[in-house]
Design a protein around this motif. Sequence first.
Motif, PDB file in Angstrom:
ATOM      1  N   GLY A 165       0.820  -1.209   0.000  1.00 52.95           N
ATOM      2  CA  GLY A 165       0.000   0.000   0.000  1.00 52.95           C
ATOM      3  C   GLY A 165       0.852   1.256   0.000  1.00 52.95           C
ATOM      4  O   GLY A 165       0.562   2.223  -0.718  1.00 52.95           O
ATOM      5  N   LEU A 166       1.916   1.248   0.794  1.00 48.33           N
ATOM      6  CA  LEU A 166       2.830   2.390   0.819  1.00 48.33           C
ATOM      7  C   LEU A 166       3.450   2.595  -0.558  1.00 48.33           C
ATOM      8  O   LEU A 166       3.463   3.711  -1.086  1.00 48.33           O
ATOM      9  CB  LEU A 166       3.935   2.183   1.869  1.00 48.33           C
ATOM     10  CG  LEU A 166       5.081   3.202   1.842  1.00 48.33           C
ATOM     11  CD1 LEU A 166       4.579   4.616   2.124  1.00 48.33           C
ATOM     12  CD2 LEU A 166       6.159   2.795   2.832  1.00 48.33           C
ATOM     13  N   VAL A 167       3.937   1.529  -1.169  1.00 51.82           N
ATOM     14  CA  VAL A 167       4.587   1.638  -2.478  1.00 51.82           C
ATOM     15  C   VAL A 167       3.587   2.101  -3.540  1.00 51.82           C
ATOM     16  O   VAL A 167       3.923   2.927  -4.394  1.00 51.82           O
ATOM     17  CB  VAL A 167       5.290   0.321  -2.872  1.00 51.82           C
ATOM     18  CG1 VAL A 167       5.778   0.352  -4.311  1.00 51.82           C
ATOM     19  CG2 VAL A 167       6.450   0.045  -1.918  1.00 51.82           C
ATOM     20  N   ASN A 168       2.358   1.588  -3.493  1.00 50.95           N
ATOM     21  CA  ASN A 168       1.341   2.065  -4.441  1.00 50.95           C
ATOM     22  C   ASN A 168       1.125   3.569  -4.292  1.00 50.95           C
ATOM     23  O   ASN A 168       0.986   4.284  -5.285  1.00 50.95           O
ATOM     24  CB  ASN A 168       0.022   1.320  -4.248  1.00 50.95           C
ATOM     25  CG  ASN A 168      -0.064   0.077  -5.095  1.00 50.95           C
ATOM     26  OD1 ASN A 168       0.446   0.035  -6.210  1.00 50.95           O
ATOM     27  ND2 ASN A 168      -0.719  -0.946  -4.577  1.00 50.95           N
ATOM     28  N   VAL A 212       4.086  -9.707  -4.626  1.00 53.10           N
ATOM     29  CA  VAL A 212       2.977 -10.415  -5.264  1.00 53.10           C
ATOM     30  C   VAL A 212       1.723  -9.536  -5.253  1.00 53.10           C
ATOM     31  O   VAL A 212       1.003  -9.448  -6.253  1.00 53.10           O
ATOM     32  CB  VAL A 212       2.719 -11.780  -4.563  1.00 53.10           C
ATOM     33  CG1 VAL A 212       1.420 -12.412  -5.028  1.00 53.10           C
ATOM     34  CG2 VAL A 212       3.891 -12.723  -4.815  1.00 53.10           C
ATOM     35  N   ILE A 213       1.474  -8.858  -4.144  1.00 52.30           N
ATOM     36  CA  ILE A 213       0.323  -7.961  -4.059  1.00 52.30           C
ATOM     37  C   ILE A 213       0.490  -6.798  -5.042  1.00 52.30           C
ATOM     38  O   ILE A 213      -0.448  -6.449  -5.767  1.00 52.30           O
ATOM     39  CB  ILE A 213       0.135  -7.438  -2.618  1.00 52.30           C
ATOM     40  CG1 ILE A 213      -0.269  -8.573  -1.683  1.00 52.30           C
ATOM     41  CG2 ILE A 213      -0.907  -6.324  -2.575  1.00 52.30           C
ATOM     42  CD1 ILE A 213      -0.196  -8.217  -0.202  1.00 52.30           C
ATOM     43  N   LEU A 214       1.670  -6.204  -5.081  1.00 48.42           N
ATOM     44  CA  LEU A 214       1.930  -5.059  -5.973  1.00 48.42           C
ATOM     45  C   LEU A 214       1.726  -5.409  -7.439  1.00 48.42           C
ATOM     46  O   LEU A 214       1.199  -4.610  -8.214  1.00 48.42           O
ATOM     47  CB  LEU A 214       3.351  -4.531  -5.779  1.00 48.42           C
ATOM     48  CG  LEU A 214       3.551  -3.558  -4.639  1.00 48.42           C
ATOM     49  CD1 LEU A 214       5.033  -3.378  -4.363  1.00 48.42           C
ATOM     50  CD2 LEU A 214       2.909  -2.224  -4.949  1.00 48.42           C
ATOM     51  N   THR A 215       2.182  -6.576  -7.837  1.00 50.75           N
ATOM     52  CA  THR A 215       2.128  -6.959  -9.252  1.00 50.75           C
ATOM     53  C   THR A 215       0.899  -7.800  -9.580  1.00 50.75           C
ATOM     54  O   THR A 215       0.781  -8.288 -10.705  1.00 50.75           O
ATOM     55  CB  THR A 215       3.383  -7.758  -9.643  1.00 50.75           C
ATOM     56  OG1 THR A 215       3.440  -8.951  -8.863  1.00 50.75           O
ATOM     57  CG2 THR A 215       4.632  -6.928  -9.463  1.00 50.75           C
ATOM     58  N   ALA A 221      10.096  -2.261  -6.145  1.00 50.99           N
ATOM     59  CA  ALA A 221      10.463  -3.500  -5.451  1.00 50.99           C
ATOM     60  C   ALA A 221      11.447  -3.217  -4.328  1.00 50.99           C
ATOM     61  O   ALA A 221      11.329  -3.767  -3.224  1.00 50.99           O
ATOM     62  CB  ALA A 221      11.051  -4.506  -6.437  1.00 50.99           C
ATOM     63  N   LEU A 222      12.407  -2.339  -4.593  1.00 45.84           N
ATOM     64  CA  LEU A 222      13.395  -1.985  -3.572  1.00 45.84           C
ATOM     65  C   LEU A 222      12.713  -1.334  -2.370  1.00 45.84           C
ATOM     66  O   LEU A 222      12.987  -1.692  -1.221  1.00 45.84           O
ATOM     67  CB  LEU A 222      14.464  -1.062  -4.158  1.00 45.84           C
ATOM     68  CG  LEU A 222      15.568  -0.620  -3.208  1.00 45.84           C
ATOM     69  CD1 LEU A 222      16.343  -1.833  -2.684  1.00 45.84           C
ATOM     70  CD2 LEU A 222      16.505   0.350  -3.912  1.00 45.84           C
ATOM     71  N   ASN A 252       3.252  -0.786 -13.678  1.00 46.90           N
ATOM     72  CA  ASN A 252       3.389  -1.341 -15.025  1.00 46.90           C
ATOM     73  C   ASN A 252       4.080  -0.394 -15.997  1.00 46.90           C
ATOM     74  O   ASN A 252       4.155  -0.683 -17.177  1.00 46.90           O
ATOM     75  CB  ASN A 252       2.009  -1.726 -15.576  1.00 46.90           C
ATOM     76  CG  ASN A 252       1.381  -2.820 -14.755  1.00 46.90           C
ATOM     77  OD1 ASN A 252       2.016  -3.816 -14.439  1.00 46.90           O
ATOM     78  ND2 ASN A 252       0.139  -2.639 -14.373  1.00 46.90           N
ATOM     79  N   SER A 253       4.605   0.728 -15.521  1.00 47.43           N
ATOM     80  CA  SER A 253       5.145   1.737 -16.435  1.00 47.43           C
ATOM     81  C   SER A 253       6.429   1.272 -17.124  1.00 47.43           C
ATOM     82  O   SER A 253       6.525   1.310 -18.338  1.00 47.43           O
ATOM     83  CB  SER A 253       5.365   3.055 -15.710  1.00 47.43           C
ATOM     84  OG  SER A 253       6.318   2.895 -14.687  1.00 47.43           O
TER      85      SER A 253
END
Length: 176
Positions: A58-61, A109-112, A82-83, A72-73
């Motif tokens: 959630g933070l990364v999003n 896995v959640i992010l992608t 990822a880092l 997906n950019s």
Amino acid sequence: MFGWLFGRRKQEKFFLEMMKAAAEGEGRRKLFEAASMLGIIIKGAGTDEEKCAQIASGLVNNLLKASGTNINSNEDDQFVAALFSVIACSHFSRILTSQFELSAMLSWVILTAGDIEKIEISNQATEYYIDMTERKAPVLIAAGNSIAKWVNQPTAENFRAVVNVFDHCRSMVGYA
């Protein structure tokens, strides 16, 4: 009152265990408060690893959104995402006393959304994180400190500081 039953050492040990439990509870509360500030909803009860992964992803999003990009950019943004997912999981797993490696993988896995083709990027970011940790790289320290500060004081200003470090990392990778 029960001094005759519990010696001084046992009383001190018990007191220290109580203080540690209280501190852990405070850390969890702050982490969930910070997640709430960004609108991160933790789905289901789940394990601490799952909670850690949900908050990190959630933070990364939110970082991606604040930087005007998405997962997906391009591969450079995916690598930095990822880092930061790994860095966040490292910090959050200490707070939640969860298994770091599992939390980091679940976060990716959640992010992608489970895109198996992007798993190698997570592996590369994790290896890079380990290398940077051993070298005490300033950018890693800055990222970790900004995330820790945001968790301890979840303000828009502190989140903006995390975004600034995220954007700096994006520019270092070569795409921004």
